[in-house]
Design a protein around this motif. Structure first.
Motif, PDB file in Angstrom:
ATOM      1  N   ALA A  33       0.812  -1.218   0.000  1.00  0.00           N
ATOM      2  CA  ALA A  33       0.000   0.000   0.000  1.00  0.00           C
ATOM      3  C   ALA A  33       0.845   1.268   0.000  1.00  0.00           C
ATOM      4  O   ALA A  33       0.309   2.370  -0.098  1.00  0.00           O
ATOM      5  N   GLY A  34       2.170   1.126   0.129  1.00  0.00           N
ATOM      6  CA  GLY A  34       3.048   2.291   0.135  1.00  0.00           C
ATOM      7  C   GLY A  34       3.492   2.732   1.512  1.00  0.00           C
ATOM      8  O   GLY A  34       4.016   3.840   1.674  1.00  0.00           O
ATOM      9  N   LEU A  35       3.332   1.880   2.515  1.00  0.00           N
ATOM     10  CA  LEU A  35       3.693   2.214   3.886  1.00  0.00           C
ATOM     11  C   LEU A  35       4.745   1.249   4.419  1.00  0.00           C
ATOM     12  O   LEU A  35       4.942   0.165   3.862  1.00  0.00           O
ATOM     13  N   VAL A  36       5.409   1.631   5.496  1.00  0.00           N
ATOM     14  CA  VAL A  36       6.372   0.752   6.152  1.00  0.00           C
ATOM     15  C   VAL A  36       5.988   0.608   7.617  1.00  0.00           C
ATOM     16  O   VAL A  36       5.370   1.498   8.203  1.00  0.00           O
ATOM     17  N   ALA A  61       5.683   6.575   6.602  1.00  0.00           N
ATOM     18  CA  ALA A  61       6.115   6.824   5.227  1.00  0.00           C
ATOM     19  C   ALA A  61       7.557   6.387   5.045  1.00  0.00           C
ATOM     20  O   ALA A  61       8.438   6.793   5.811  1.00  0.00           O
ATOM     21  N   GLY A  62       7.787   5.576   4.024  1.00  0.00           N
ATOM     22  CA  GLY A  62       9.134   5.171   3.647  1.00  0.00           C
ATOM     23  C   GLY A  62       9.437   5.653   2.239  1.00  0.00           C
ATOM     24  O   GLY A  62       8.786   6.558   1.713  1.00  0.00           O
ATOM     25  N   SER A  63      10.391   5.030   1.589  1.00  0.00           N
ATOM     26  CA  SER A  63      10.825   5.487   0.274  1.00  0.00           C
ATOM     27  C   SER A  63       9.769   5.315  -0.807  1.00  0.00           C
ATOM     28  O   SER A  63       9.777   6.034  -1.813  1.00  0.00           O
ATOM     29  N   PHE A 143       4.486   9.348  10.787  1.00  0.00           N
ATOM     30  CA  PHE A 143       3.495   8.309  11.055  1.00  0.00           C
ATOM     31  C   PHE A 143       2.218   8.635  10.298  1.00  0.00           C
ATOM     32  O   PHE A 143       1.716   9.755  10.353  1.00  0.00           O
ATOM     33  N   ARG A 144       1.679   7.639   9.608  1.00  0.00           N
ATOM     34  CA  ARG A 144       0.452   7.845   8.851  1.00  0.00           C
ATOM     35  C   ARG A 144      -0.738   7.141   9.485  1.00  0.00           C
ATOM     36  O   ARG A 144      -1.876   7.374   9.086  1.00  0.00           O
ATOM     37  N   GLY A 145      -0.481   6.266  10.418  1.00  0.00           N
ATOM     38  CA  GLY A 145      -1.581   5.583  11.085  1.00  0.00           C
ATOM     39  C   GLY A 145      -1.073   4.421  11.911  1.00  0.00           C
ATOM     40  O   GLY A 145       0.135   4.188  12.025  1.00  0.00           O
ATOM     41  N   ALA A 146      -2.010   3.700  12.507  1.00  0.00           N
ATOM     42  CA  ALA A 146      -1.672   2.522  13.300  1.00  0.00           C
ATOM     43  C   ALA A 146      -2.798   1.507  13.171  1.00  0.00           C
ATOM     44  O   ALA A 146      -3.957   1.866  12.927  1.00  0.00           O
TER      45      ALA A 146
END
Length: 237
Positions: A33-36, A61-63, A143-146
């Motif tokens: 999904a584009g997250l780490v 968010a990662g690369s 951080f984008r979520g948990a």
């Protein structure tokens, strides 16, 4: 083989889906999904605020995040807050598919205690200038979520000491006006004042000098245009 139980609408209960999830599955789904994954913990053990059981996974968010975001409908529709709207959709979908409850670091007050969760994950620490530092993305934390799962499942043990212990702390002297420093931590007015000047445009277009100089920040794979977007959100003047 017996089938999985479903509710009256024919939908498998969240707890039933969650009980079958593994850490590796969460990693794969999140990265797709584009997250780490930026941390994991059992709140029963860590003492995480607001939670007392299950498994908590922090997503950031990662690369790969920026290319995925900028190709999304939230980014292309020209409406405000594309990053938060993207996060709501993507983290919410992950939660639904994996049988978890979604949490977000925005949308308050009140706000979810992401700083507490991060520090108790064993992978995020307080830097010499007060800002958080992560073991793989340094001071470029986003951080984008948990995801909170009802049950406990195996997670990696995070027991390494803070990466700042043996670091010469270039972050403490990198800010041209000392806005981020080891004594007062963060002088917000000095930061905004500098960003209004011609020399401050380097921070506006490339990112905070103190955060960039952290040796671990390169691990975030942060693009200049991504940092510029966040800086404009922080300093819209």
């Amino acid at each position: 083989m017996a089938g999985r139980s479903t509710d009256e609408a024919g939908v498998e209960p969240r707890s039933a889906v969650s009980a079958q999830v593994t850490y590796d599955q969460v990693v794969s789904a999140s990265e797709a999904a584009g997250l780490v994954l930026m941390g994991a913990q059992h709140p029963r053990v860590s003492g995480a605020k607001q939670l007392d059981s299950g498994t908590l996974i922090l997503l950031g968010a990662g690369s790969s995040f920026w290319p995925v975001l900028t190709a999304s409908a939230e980014w292309l529709d020209g409406k405000p807050d594309p990053v938060d709207r993207w996060s709501l959709r993507v983290v919410g979908t992950l939660a639904e598919n994996l049988g978890a409850q979604a949490w977000y670091p925005f949308g308050g007050p009140p706000y979810s205690p992401f700083i507490d969760w991060a520090l108790k994950s064993g992978r995020t620490f307080q830097s010499p200038v007060g800002a958080l530092v992560h073991d793989t993305v340094g001071m470029m934390i986003s951080f984008r979520g948990a995801l909170h799962f009802d049950h406990e499942f195996d997670i990696p043990v995070a027991d390494d000491p803070s990466p700042c212990i043996n670091c010469p702390a270039p972050c403490a002297s990198a800010c041209p006006v000392g806005a981020l420093n080891a004594k007062t931590f963060y002088d917000v007015d000095a930061c905004h004042g500098y960003l209004r000047t011609p020399p401050g445009q380097a921070c506006m277009t490339q990112g905070c000098a103190a955060r960039l100089v952290c040796p671990l920040s390169a691990g975030a794979g942060r693009r200049a245009e991504q940092s510029a977007h966040h800086m404009r959100a922080f300093h819209p003047e």
